[in-house]
Design a protein around this motif. Sequence first.
Motif, short mmCIF file in Angstrom:
data_model
loop_
_atom_site.label_atom_id
_atom_site.label_comp_id
_atom_site.label_asym_id
_atom_site.label_seq_id
_atom_site.Cartn_x
_atom_site.Cartn_y
_atom_site.Cartn_z
N VAL A 240 13.55 5.72 5.14
CA VAL A 240 13.06 7.07 5.48
C VAL A 240 11.73 7.04 6.22
CG1 VAL A 240 12.27 9.27 4.53
CG2 VAL A 240 14.42 8.26 3.74
N PRO A 241 10.70 6.27 5.76
CA PRO A 241 9.46 6.22 6.55
C PRO A 241 9.69 5.72 7.98
CG PRO A 241 9.10 5.31 4.36
CD PRO A 241 10.57 5.50 4.50
N LEU A 242 10.57 4.73 8.13
CA LEU A 242 10.89 4.23 9.46
C LEU A 242 11.54 5.33 10.30
CD1 LEU A 242 11.61 2.16 11.69
CD2 LEU A 242 13.58 1.50 10.30
N LEU A 243 12.47 6.08 9.72
CA LEU A 243 13.17 7.11 10.47
C LEU A 243 12.22 8.22 10.91
CD1 LEU A 243 16.50 7.36 8.43
CD2 LEU A 243 15.84 5.76 10.23
N ARG A 244 11.28 8.57 10.06
CA ARG A 244 10.30 9.60 10.44
C ARG A 244 9.46 9.10 11.63
NH1 ARG A 244 9.61 13.63 6.46
NH2 ARG A 244 10.40 13.09 4.37
N ALA A 245 9.03 7.83 11.56
CA ALA A 245 8.22 7.28 12.64
C ALA A 245 9.03 7.15 13.93
CB ALA A 245 7.65 5.93 12.24
N ALA A 246 10.30 6.75 13.81
CA ALA A 246 11.15 6.63 15.00
C ALA A 246 11.37 7.99 15.66
CB ALA A 246 12.48 5.99 14.63
N ALA A 247 11.52 9.03 14.86
CA ALA A 247 11.68 10.37 15.42
C ALA A 247 10.42 10.80 16.15
CB ALA A 247 12.01 11.36 14.31
N GLU A 248 9.25 10.43 15.61
CA GLU A 248 7.99 10.74 16.29
C GLU A 248 7.92 10.01 17.63
OE1 GLU A 248 3.15 10.42 15.48
OE2 GLU A 248 4.59 9.86 13.91
N LEU A 249 8.36 8.75 17.65
CA LEU A 249 8.40 8.00 18.90
C LEU A 249 9.35 8.64 19.89
CD1 LEU A 249 7.57 5.46 20.52
CD2 LEU A 249 9.47 4.26 19.39
N ALA A 250 10.52 9.08 19.41
CA ALA A 250 11.51 9.71 20.28
C ALA A 250 10.99 11.01 20.87
CB ALA A 250 12.80 9.96 19.51
N ALA A 251 10.12 11.69 20.15
CA ALA A 251 9.57 12.94 20.68
C ALA A 251 8.75 12.70 21.94
CB ALA A 251 8.70 13.61 19.62
N GLY A 252 8.20 11.51 22.07
CA GLY A 252 7.40 11.21 23.25
C GLY A 252 8.17 10.57 24.39
N ILE A 253 9.15 9.72 24.07
CA ILE A 253 9.83 8.97 25.14
C ILE A 253 11.33 9.22 25.19
CG2 ILE A 253 8.08 7.15 25.06
CD1 ILE A 253 10.01 5.42 23.51
#
Length: 795
Positions: A240-253
């Motif tokens: 879950v922490p990884l998925l939250r961070a990956a979604a944040e990354l996806a918001a930018g790129i």
Amino acid sequence: MPENATEVTAAGIARLAGVGRAAVSNWRRRHADFPQPVGGSATSPSFALSDVERWLRDQGKLAEVPLRERVWQEVAGHPAGAAQALVHTGCALLLVRDRPTAWLELTGTSDERMAQALPYAVDHVLTARLGPDAPSAPGPAAPPGTVGTPRTADASGPDAPSAPDASGHAAAGPDAPVPGSTVPSAIPSASAPAPAPGSAPGSAPDASGALHHANPPEASGVHRARAVHTPTARDLLPSVPLLRAAAELAAGIGAGQAFEFLLGRHLDANPRQYTLTPPHLAELMADLAEPPADEGRPASARPLRSVLDPAAGTGSLLRAVTGPAALYAQEADAGLAALTALRLALCADATRDAPASPAVRTGDTLRADAFPRLATDTVLCHPPFNDRNWGHDELAYDPRWEYGFPARVESELAWVQHALARLRDGGTAVLLMPPAAASRRSGRRIRADLLRRGALRAVIALPAGAAPPYGIPLHLWVLRRPTPGVRPGPDLLLADTAALAAPAAEPGGKAAGGGRDRIDWPMVRAAVLDAWRDRTDLPGVSRVVPVVELLDDDVDLAPARYLHRPAPGGGAAGLGEVRERLAETLRLTARLTPPPVAPAAPAHRPRTTVGELARGGALSLHAGTAAPGGPAPVLTEHDVLTGAGPTAATPTGPEAPGTAQDEPVLLQPGDVVVPVLGGGTVVRVVGERDAGAALGRNLQLLRPDPAALDPWFLAGFLRGTSNNRQASSYASTAARLDARRLHLPRMPLAEQRRFGERFRELAAFEEALRSAERIGGLLIQGMYDGLADGTVAPT
């Protein structure tokens, strides 16, 4: 340390801080407060990422961890392994892209509640994109009262499923809420398979019984469900922490680019585990397979076609397909098939020209074909080479062997015939083949039958370095399934692009030779496509050979046997020009030869190190991360060692995983570049020719402050043999240079410039010697060839 906390290796720490691994080893020895290992082994320990970040910040070595680096470290340190972490991340990114509102609702709760609700939401979007996981069973139900429950209810009640769309899947619009339960009727049953993603509705078997653009019925011995299984709440909780961070990354790129970056890092970290198809080669193969009628038409205007990759690997070949297409893939490795399915699904629909969502299956293609009744327009394949265990004994009477039963050592010819069997009449297949498949005696009868029946249309030799194994010049075979009643072509196109691997040697230019960084892909691509489409002879590059000339006892189809390469220097007629260039270069070399030296006693000057200068602000250090193949030129390690210019940029096309989001260091005039490996004494001062290029891997860059350091003074003293020996580590077979340990004398700037001018003159002399060697080699080889073939008289 908390359970499931992310761990990072010494290599990861070096990447975080932008230093070499030797620097991390020094920190561990010299700083008592450096974090202690929490895992790994004695030779390769791992550390808690949070402790490392805290220590780096306290030491002033790290201001902020880049988000993409943090996400990658979460993937690399996942307790279930990086591959499983990537599957979870791909599922979440697909949900983020297709149903952003539902994702936001899920992330508004605790990690535990999010993990409980995720499986149903993920299954819903996977079903819509990739088909049902198990056709006879519903997906996982969301727990009552979780975030996935709809907020509005109609007359059917709050648990009614979403209305199915035309394909039978529950609708999943971008802002649709996550349903609270699942109903079997919303998922196609085994007796009524859903159309393949991207297929035309209502497709049916043709007169021969072959299905076009549709999923075939279940077959025994092959896994028919989708390649990506819905993870459970227990599996997802550590992610879950990884998925939250990956979604944040996806918001930018973007979700697709985020997954490409993470997958690329994983592939780079495990180079021996995967056999990759480089993006430029994949693009060339896809272009060769374009239907002739579609050439010159925009991708968006082409009709829907079907494309199969029976050995999908990482999905690079299908990702290179442009225009509307129904994609089919099979991969023997279940984990890799899941990553490929997610990769293709995430790149689908990103643009108007993107491929449709894929139908990816898991299984051994030759032994258990997942698409036994499929007839496609195109097959693209990079099969495994030299496989002795491909099923020779159990497949002796397989109907796919129309052109002969392959010998045990001819697994590649089994893949060739499998590709032809999965084509419609007139369909095209492009396969990457080892060169031995064109000449081994054990395969001569199959090659002869492929020629007689007109199935094999071209054999194209690629430069060495085009694909792994990089030391072998691989071949492309272009095949077309014969159409009944149509006379087969009477000739075969043979092409050899080895001469196009690198630009010709010029004074101050690149050295001739092969290698993955030396391939001029735009030139190779243009030559191959022109030869294929026009089927014309081009001296030294391509020749159309009548089939009757090839049907001898060996049926050797190696292009080099039938193509005569142009003589170096343009043949006998050009040797005079080469001789003049050599004479001019030798005159320049004589003028630049250093004058006699006067011996002097060793000078004892106060000294400092590059590390001390960096801490004092006199220079800054940077590590290279860029790889060739992108839209910008890259100065590679090979360029520095050979004195060549930066490797040229390539036209925009399918990118290699992980290359799109790297932030390369761009060269500026006055920068000093030093190779990391090899323990040599090669140093390069960046001039106008190199400015603007990206710094390649295995290179260190020293950027001096012009008010404190002269770049030529810096480069000259860094080239000292004893200096390099003292600053190198010899813990492995290849010496590794730590630039921070290199020594320099302390002296005023005016004195530095005096030394720098001498070093600059030596560099010009060295470049003149390199040019003389290259041009002299052309003249020597041209004379040998001319005397041997009679175009040059011995007098």
